[in-house]
Design a protein around this motif. Sequence first.
Motif, PDB file in Angstrom:
ATOM      1  N   UNK A 168      16.449 -12.212 -14.824  1.00  0.00           N
ATOM      2  CA  UNK A 168      15.240 -12.358 -13.686  1.00  0.00           C
ATOM      3  C   UNK A 168      13.818 -12.328 -14.146  1.00  0.00           C
ATOM      4  N   UNK A 169      13.632 -11.665 -15.216  1.00  0.00           N
ATOM      5  CA  UNK A 169      12.340 -11.724 -15.856  1.00  0.00           C
ATOM      6  C   UNK A 169      12.197 -13.119 -16.699  1.00  0.00           C
ATOM      7  N   UNK A 170      13.086 -13.621 -17.499  1.00  0.00           N
ATOM      8  CA  UNK A 170      13.134 -14.929 -18.080  1.00  0.00           C
ATOM      9  C   UNK A 170      13.160 -16.186 -16.821  1.00  0.00           C
ATOM     10  N   UNK A 171      13.755 -15.933 -15.794  1.00  0.00           N
ATOM     11  CA  UNK A 171      13.706 -16.797 -14.837  1.00  0.00           C
ATOM     12  C   UNK A 171      12.352 -16.792 -13.832  1.00  0.00           C
ATOM     13  N   UNK A 172      11.436 -15.777 -14.221  1.00  0.00           N
ATOM     14  CA  UNK A 172      10.440 -15.362 -13.448  1.00  0.00           C
ATOM     15  C   UNK A 172      10.804 -15.043 -11.897  1.00  0.00           C
ATOM     16  N   UNK A 173      11.672 -14.408 -11.765  1.00  0.00           N
ATOM     17  CA  UNK A 173      12.306 -14.015 -10.286  1.00  0.00           C
ATOM     18  C   UNK A 173      11.844 -12.573  -9.674  1.00  0.00           C
TER      19      UNK A 173
END
Length: 86
Positions: A39-44
């Motif tokens: 989720x962090x890598x997808x900025x979610x």
Amino acid sequence: KKKIIPFSDKEGLLFDNQVLTIEQTALFLNLSVGTIYNKVSRREIPYRKPKRGGRLYFFKSELINWIDDGLDEGVTMKKKDYEKIP
């Protein structure tokens, strides 16, 4: 295996805002650490990463707002879906 230490109200406070590690965030959201990284890598998901040091940090209040913002009041669970919940 790394021991995960649950957060307490007396630890991790910054300007009256509780700061969580990725492990504590996973516990708080009932998700795996890997899911949080995704989720962090997808900025979610809202997070902080200091310029010095590579650790990720999360503000509990921002996570609560993130959960609230994600709720769609027009969507309800169908009976067949909630009957599957143990």
